[in-house]
Design a protein around this motif. Structure first.
Motif, PDB file in Angstrom:
ATOM      1  N   MET A 281     -10.852   2.452  -7.742  1.00 42.65           N
ATOM      2  CA  MET A 281      -9.766   2.668  -8.428  1.00 42.65           C
ATOM      3  C   MET A 281      -8.736   3.304  -7.629  1.00 42.65           C
ATOM      4  SD  MET A 281     -10.986   3.846 -11.823  1.00 42.65           S
ATOM      5  CE  MET A 281      -9.450   4.042 -12.598  1.00 42.65           C
ATOM      6  N   ILE A 282      -9.287   4.207  -5.967  1.00 43.06           N
ATOM      7  CA  ILE A 282      -8.746   4.956  -5.066  1.00 43.06           C
ATOM      8  C   ILE A 282      -7.817   3.832  -4.787  1.00 43.06           C
ATOM      9  CG2 ILE A 282      -8.105   6.548  -3.499  1.00 43.06           C
ATOM     10  CD1 ILE A 282     -10.389   8.138  -5.441  1.00 43.06           C
TER      11      ILE A 282
ATOM     12  N   MET B   4      -5.299   1.809  -6.199  1.00 35.82           N
ATOM     13  CA  MET B   4      -3.788   2.936  -7.204  1.00 35.82           C
ATOM     14  C   MET B   4      -3.473   2.454  -5.782  1.00 35.82           C
ATOM     15  SD  MET B   4      -2.605   5.389  -6.342  1.00 35.82           S
ATOM     16  CE  MET B   4      -3.387   6.769  -6.520  1.00 35.82           C
TER      17      MET B   4
ATOM     18  N   HIS C   5      -1.604  -0.575  -4.387  1.00 34.30           N
ATOM     19  CA  HIS C   5      -0.679  -1.204  -5.423  1.00 34.30           C
ATOM     20  C   HIS C   5       0.342  -0.125  -4.687  1.00 34.30           C
ATOM     21  CE1 HIS C   5       1.122  -1.896  -9.167  1.00 34.30           C
ATOM     22  NE2 HIS C   5       1.185  -2.590  -9.038  1.00 34.30           N
ATOM     23  N   PHE C   6       0.346   1.102  -4.585  1.00 27.73           N
ATOM     24  CA  PHE C   6       1.365   1.799  -3.729  1.00 27.73           C
ATOM     25  C   PHE C   6       1.899   1.356  -2.885  1.00 27.73           C
ATOM     26  CE2 PHE C   6       2.988   5.286  -1.408  1.00 27.73           C
ATOM     27  CZ  PHE C   6       4.088   5.941  -2.769  1.00 27.73           C
TER      28      PHE C   6
ATOM     29  N   ASN D 221       3.913  -2.108  -2.830  1.00 26.90           N
ATOM     30  CA  ASN D 221       5.097  -1.351  -3.875  1.00 26.90           C
ATOM     31  C   ASN D 221       6.867  -0.772  -3.028  1.00 26.90           C
ATOM     32  OD1 ASN D 221       4.643  -3.583  -5.653  1.00 26.90           O
ATOM     33  ND2 ASN D 221       3.637  -2.439  -6.582  1.00 26.90           N
ATOM     34  N   GLU D 222       5.672   0.323  -2.560  1.00 25.79           N
ATOM     35  CA  GLU D 222       6.695   1.109  -1.890  1.00 25.79           C
ATOM     36  C   GLU D 222       6.796   1.477  -0.288  1.00 25.79           C
ATOM     37  OE1 GLU D 222       7.593   3.434  -4.715  1.00 25.79           O
ATOM     38  OE2 GLU D 222       6.555   1.950  -6.532  1.00 25.79           O
TER      39      GLU D 222
ATOM     40  N   GLU E 241       2.039  13.897  -5.444  1.00 23.67           N
ATOM     41  CA  GLU E 241       2.102  14.109  -6.369  1.00 23.67           C
ATOM     42  C   GLU E 241       1.308  12.967  -6.710  1.00 23.67           C
ATOM     43  OE1 GLU E 241       6.871  14.336  -6.965  1.00 23.67           O
ATOM     44  OE2 GLU E 241       6.443  12.658  -8.058  1.00 23.67           O
ATOM     45  N   LEU E 242       0.486  12.266  -6.183  1.00 19.91           N
ATOM     46  CA  LEU E 242      -0.408  10.838  -6.402  1.00 19.91           C
ATOM     47  C   LEU E 242      -1.759  11.981  -5.754  1.00 19.91           C
ATOM     48  CD1 LEU E 242       0.893   8.114  -6.142  1.00 19.91           C
ATOM     49  CD2 LEU E 242       0.631   8.434  -8.529  1.00 19.91           C
ATOM     50  N   GLY E 243      -2.076  12.981  -5.331  1.00 18.45           N
ATOM     51  CA  GLY E 243      -3.451  13.583  -4.116  1.00 18.45           C
ATOM     52  C   GLY E 243      -3.632  13.142  -3.918  1.00 18.45           C
TER      53      GLY E 243
END
Lengths: 261, 380
Positions: free
Chosen positions: B11-12, B15, B18-19, B22-23, B47-49
């Motif tokens: 999951m990490i 995420m 994906h981040f 995209n970013e 913010e996402l840790g």
């Protein structure tokens, strides 16, 4: 307030769809995601929770155990609980049987607002959430692009041909999310860590109080006859010669071959 | 044996991937050209840790495994090697030493702010005459009342341009070599702490690498990290962990170059067919795919050993050596697959090629890694 989010796991939008020799979709090596419109629905529920505070979000889905991944992601994003309807007899049905199973699940839990995506990007179905609202006999607003929720009512904006329509309904109610409603967040790492500890309940037919005849392929009104890939697109044709002849030829082709005029 | 990431690690990874896609990836070329620090991206990652993945929850971190952090560095570096090393320096070099050697008070004071990205960390070891050989260090710390007074200078300090906190190494015993070095926690707003201008580098250009100078800089004695004269041990232990993360950075860069080369070989038509159908190109692609997979296994295994609390010095050195050399070789090969287009600034493979080189140098050169490996193989 209790919010229920209807969620479907679908193929990644970039997945390359292939069929096997029996014309079934090959699911190996396919990446799965939360249906993007359902992600808008979930994000909206989380935003309502952030605004109002005292909200419990329950995500409900139906499908194989693989769907647990999507539910864990929803929990990581900020949902509180999740339910997966996982029972072979529930599968292979249509929008009607899906709605019967989902609404029967929802009846067992308190709800004020149900949010779903306006369409599933895999099979293009946009009926399930609507049917759930009909079965539960609650008001619904579809294709919502902006939502304001107060204690006992909501105002939903939807784009219509001439502008924006604002519909106010009392809760409990159901809305479906359209693109533009919000920009879904990434699941923060804290959320990912917490997701493991949140409830993921798995229910089967016996838990729903339904009979085999009401669900899955037995209860379905629709049957898939065949599946096939669209024909590969041919290269365009270029007409050469005099303009006046070209135009005549183009009109003839559009009328006789393409049959679009 | 189990070669799978667990659900949390997956999951990490998903995420962060994906981040990053995209970013970060869309602005990576721009960051490389301008050399600008990715302020907005770092804010979002905080913010996402992502800046506190292996730091325990009780110190404000995420409390996930070291392997989760390694996978995150790989994914960040696949999009932008600068962002990868900024997060790596902050976590492995700026935060982990406090976690591993700090007093309870130091941990409570600094780790929550580091793990949340409120402050950014760096690591001051290298000097102009003390690179691979730390014994030659000329920065000195002398006790004066309740303070240490530090004089000297450091070069090539990653993150120095933006860091709020530095784990600084200085000699506390001039007579001794590496056994006379101590570690200190230094905050940037200390009087006498001077940051030089960002260096103009071949690669990882958005990472702010600067010199640091200390002029009669006073820090309270309680900012000593670990015991007096045990700084070298802290540095070596810290670099053991850092090396796994640099291996992950190299892996991310190599993966990006490999993907670019594969994609290009399917699109580019020569001799009437995509060049990916030609054996000459296929051999490049096959070599890359195989060795990148080998590098990934070495890197994940070293991270796994660390998570198990087992010894990993040798494996970390092997992972870093193999992954960094593979990255250099294959980013060059990826340009070769692209032909003339690969030489153009317009295509990102040249960025991967330039970014890869440093992974063979920092946190221990390839030569030092070979030394570490040989010492472990022969004399342990």
């Amino acid at each position: 307030m209790n919010i229920i989010v209807l969620l479907k796991q679908t193929f990644d939008t970039e997945a390359k769809i292939q069929l096997d020799s029996n014309n079934n979709v090959i699911t190996d090596n396919i990446q799965y995601i939360i249906n993007p419109y359902d992600e808008f629905a979930l994000e909206e529920a989380i935003r309502i929770k952030e605004k109002l505070g005292d909200v419990i979000i329950t995500v409900v889905s139906m499908g194989p155990r693989k769907v647990e991944e999507a539910l864990r992601q929803a929990l990581a994003m900020g949902a509180d609980k999740s339910i997966l309807l996982n029972d072979e007899v529930l599968f292979g049905g249509d929008e009607h049987t899906a709605a019967v199973a989902l609404s029967q699940t929802i009846k067992q839990i308190p709800y004020d607002l149900i949010i779903g995506g306006q369409v599933a990007i895999d099979d293009g179905s946009g009926q399930v959430a609507i049917r759930v609202a009909e079965i539960l006999d609650i008001p619904q607003v579809n294709l919502v692009t902006k939502l304001d929720v107060e204690n006992n009512k909501l105002a939903a904006h939807r784009q219509v041909e001439v502008g924006t329509e604002v519909i106010e309904v009392f809760l409990p109610a159901m809305i479906t999310a359209q693109k533009g409603l919000n920009e879904p967040r990434y699941p923060a790492l804290k959320g990912i860590m917490q997701a493991k500890k949140k409830e993921l309940k798995i229910l089967g037919l016996a838990d729903l109080g339904l009979t085999e005849n009401q669900v899955g392929s037995n209860g379905a009104n629709l049957k898939v006859i065949s599946t096939f890939l669209p024909a590969p697109r041919n290269a365009g044709r270029i007409l050469s010669g005099e303009i006046s002849e070209n135009v005549q030829e183009l009109v003839r082709l559009l009328r006789e071959e393409a049959k679009i005029i | 044996m189990n070669f799978n990431l667990n659900e949390e690690q997956k999951m990490i990874r998903d995420m962060v991937r994906h981040f990053a896609e995209n970013e970060i990836k869309p602005v990576a070329d721009q960051l490389d050209r301008s050399g600008e620090f990715p302020t907005e991206i770092m804010k979002k990652l905080s913010e996402l840790g992502v800046l506190g993945i292996p730091i325990p929850e009780e110190y404000g971190g995420i409390g996930s495994s070291f392997l989760s952090y390694i996978v995150a560095i790989e994914e960040l570096s696949r999009a932008c090697a600068s962002t990868g090393v900024i997060v790596e320096t902050h976590t492995s070099l700026g935060s982990e030493p406090i976690l591993d050697f700090g007093t309870e008070e130091q941990k409570r004071k600094y780790l929550p702010r580091l793990a949340s990205g409120q402050i950014i960390g760096s690591f001051g070891l290298t000097e102009s005459n003390a690179g691979s050989d730390a014994a030659g260090m000329q920065t000195f710390a002398v006790i004066d009342g309740d303070d240490y007074v530090i004089n000297g200078s450091k070069i090539f300090i990653s993150n120095a341009g933006i860091a709020d906190l530095t784990i600084l190494f200085a000699k506390t015993d001039k007579e001794k070599g590496v056994k006379g070095i101590s570690a200190f926690i230094v905050e940037k707003n200390t009087l006498g702490y001077i940051v030089g201008p960002p260096e103009d580098k071949l690669g990882i250009r958005a990472s702010q690498t600067c010199a640091l100078t200390f002029e009669d800089m006073r820090i309270p004695r309680e900012n000593l990290l670990g015991k007096v004269n045990e700084g070298f041990k802290i540095a070596m232990h810290t670099l053991d962990g850092g090396r796994i993360a640099i291996a992950a950075q190299a892996l991310g860069i190599a993966q990006a170059a490999f993907e670019a080369a594969s994609e290009y070989s399917k699109q580019r038509v020569q001799f009437g067919q995509p060049i990916g159908k030609l054996q000459g190109i296929q051999w490049h692609i096959a070599d890359m795919a195989t060795e990148i997979q080998a590098a990934r296994l070495l890197t994940y295994q070293a991270a796994w050993l660390k998570d198990q609390g087992l010894r990993y010095t040798k494996e970390a050195a092997m992972a870093k050596l193999f992954a960094s050399e593979a990255a250099s070789r294959f980013t060059s090969r990826a340009i070769q697959v692209h032909g003339g287009y690969g030489f153009m600034m317009e295509y990102p493979v040249q960025r991967h090629y330039r970014d890869a080189k440093i992974t063979e140098i920092y946190e221990g050169t390839s030569e030092i890694q070979r030394m570490v490996i040989a010492n472990n193989v022969l004399f342990r």
